[in-house]
Design an enzyme around this catalytic site. Structure first.
Site, mmCIF file in Angstrom:
data_model
loop_
_atom_site.group_PDB
_atom_site.id
_atom_site.type_symbol
_atom_site.label_atom_id
_atom_site.label_comp_id
_atom_site.label_asym_id
_atom_site.label_seq_id
_atom_site.Cartn_x
_atom_site.Cartn_y
_atom_site.Cartn_z
ATOM 1 N N TYR A 119 0.843 -1.196 0.000
ATOM 2 C CA TYR A 119 0.000 0.000 0.000
ATOM 3 C C TYR A 119 0.875 1.241 0.000
ATOM 4 O O TYR A 119 1.832 1.346 0.768
ATOM 5 C CB TYR A 119 -0.900 0.022 1.253
ATOM 6 C CG TYR A 119 -1.747 1.273 1.323
ATOM 7 C CD1 TYR A 119 -3.021 1.285 0.778
ATOM 8 C CD2 TYR A 119 -1.259 2.444 1.900
ATOM 9 C CE1 TYR A 119 -3.805 2.437 0.809
ATOM 10 C CE2 TYR A 119 -2.030 3.602 1.930
ATOM 11 C CZ TYR A 119 -3.301 3.593 1.384
ATOM 12 O OH TYR A 119 -4.068 4.724 1.409
ATOM 13 N N GLU A 207 -3.662 7.416 -4.351
ATOM 14 C CA GLU A 207 -3.617 6.161 -3.608
ATOM 15 C C GLU A 207 -3.318 4.999 -4.548
ATOM 16 O O GLU A 207 -4.029 4.804 -5.536
ATOM 17 C CB GLU A 207 -4.957 5.922 -2.896
ATOM 18 C CG GLU A 207 -4.927 4.700 -1.997
ATOM 19 C CD GLU A 207 -6.248 4.492 -1.272
ATOM 20 O OE1 GLU A 207 -7.290 4.391 -1.942
ATOM 21 O OE2 GLU A 207 -6.217 4.429 -0.030
#
Ligand code: ADP
Ligand code: MG
Length: 399
Positions: A119, A207
């Site tokens: 992530y 993101e």
């Protein structure tokens, strides 16, 4: 403003980030040609909607057994059948709400052999007033869950705007993500690129979930969710061109034409307020008394009669609205002018639901008098507390 995954990847690619090859399509007829133009033998058919969680999402029309909105395809026939399955159907994910979103575009992408899913995101960290990276080895899943259960696995790394992404900072990110060898070298290159793209394009959020380490040891941006600061769009024509209005709430588009700050929400009490702070407080107090606001709406400091009228139209066009709360502080604007504006709007638009009006500020007595003498079915309120209780009670009575 949000854009689609494939558009975000195109933007990042221009900055030199490693993304897979892919083709966006709008109809199932284009699926085969799109897949043939890619290397194969593995393809991924990805629904393009402005919401995440697509992989685990479900199509309303296809039932709970059907696969989600991101599917692997091992043959050209599978690419075609997945495409036909998804296009035109409604995908419900953890981020879309129950209504879901209709899939009008697909991204056919080259499949990657994934070793690890990481992530990585960039956001504006308001506590330190800097752009910050957020990184974790626990990619591919819900990062909120990771933050809740295992916060020690998440690194938040603010970047000093004068220094940018230094070697030290990039190394720290590599360490957190446990990148070694070629993947580490890829990371050292990638992090400054992402930071540059974020700053230059005035992003509000970037993101990448997941960023992957492939079986060949290289890094790749596998998913990308980008939103831009609306206040900076005037200097990014290329980004504005990527806007997909079918993804936006019609009421929000209408509001932006009238320069109203409007966000549609799920509740049933429509709010018309001036000033963002007062609008937030109004939403809070509605919740305090056990109801939910249908929208955030800031008509701005110099709300004219025309603005008030268009705000009313937008609020009443929402079928969920069962009551309206007008909460205006007349500072520069006088309360009598506002009262006249509200009445004119009600006359023009008509009123099918209870309306509570709370005015405060300059000429408040005159404003209240105008409302109470109007003969219209308006419930006057004395203060914010009173107003919230009255509208919540009125809506409950109707329901
Ligand atoms: P979402 O976050 O909306 O579910 P993603 O793009 O993150 O969508 O895709 C979900 C999952 O599908 C990823 O975590 C990854 O495991 C897999 N996936 C996505 N794109 C590819 C690809 N090009 N090759 C292989 N697997 C993929
Ligand atoms: Mg994802």
């Amino acid at each position: 403003m949000n854009i689609h995954e494939y558009q975000a990847k195109q933007v990042l690619k221009e900055y030199g980030a490693p993304v897979a090859e892919g083709v966006a399509i709008f109809s199932a007829d284009e699926a085969e040609a799109a897949a043939k133009s890619l290397p194969g033998p593995l393809w991924v058919v990805k629904s393009q909607i402005h919401a995440g969680g697509r992989g685990k999402g479900k199509f309303k029309e296809l039932g709970p057994e059907a696969k989600g909105g991101v599917r692997l395809a091992f043959t050209l026939d599978e690419v075609k059948s997945h495409s036909a399955d998804m296009l035109g159907n409604t995908l419900v994910t953890a981020q879309t709400g129950d209504a879901g979103k209709v899939v009008n575009r697909l991204y056919i992408e080259d499949g990657a052999d994934i070793d690890r899913e990481l992530y990585l995101s960039l956001l504006v960290d308001r506590t330190c007033g800097q752009v910050a990276f957020v990184a974790s080895t626990e990619g591919g899943m819900d990062i909120e869950e990771v933050a809740h259960n295992t916060p020690e696995l998440i690194l938040t790394l603010p970047i000093d705007p004068l220094q940018g992404v230094t070697e030290n900072k990039a190394s720290a990110l590599c360490d957190t993500l446990k990148l070694e060898g070629e993947a580490r070298a890829d990371g050292m290159k990638l992090f400054p690129i992402l930071y540059k793209a974020f700053v230059e394009k005035d992003m509000a959020l970037l993101e990448i979930n997941p960023l992957i380490v492939m079986e060949n040891g290289r890094l790749r941006v596998l998913d990308a969710k980008v939103s831009f600061d609306g206040n900076a769009l005037f200097r990014h024509e290329d980004i504005v061109a990527l806007r997909d209005k079918t993804e936006e709430d019609e009421k929000e588009i209408e509001a932006s034409k009238h320069d109203l700050a409007y966000v549609a929400l799920e509740g049933n009490i429509g709010c018309m307020v001036n000033g963002a702070g007062l609008a937030m407080a109004t939403m809070d107090i509605i919740k305090l008394y056990g109801a939910e606001p249908a929208n955030f709406l800031d008509v701005g400091g110099g709300a004219t009669k025309e603005k008030v009228t268009s705000a009313f139209k937008i609020i009443t066009s929402d079928p969920n609205v069962q009551g309206i709360l007008v909460n205006i502080f007349g500072g520069i604007m006088r309360c009598d002018v506002i009262a006249e504006g509200v009445l004119a709007a009600v006359k023009e638009v008509g009123l099918q639901v209870p309306l509570v009006v709370r005015l405060e500020g300059t000429n408040v007595e005159l404003g209240k008098k105008i409302i109470s003498e109007s003969g219209m079915n308006v419930i006057p309120a004395d203060d914010l507390d009173d107003a919230a209780q009255k509208i919540v009670a009125a809506v409950k009575e109707v329901a």
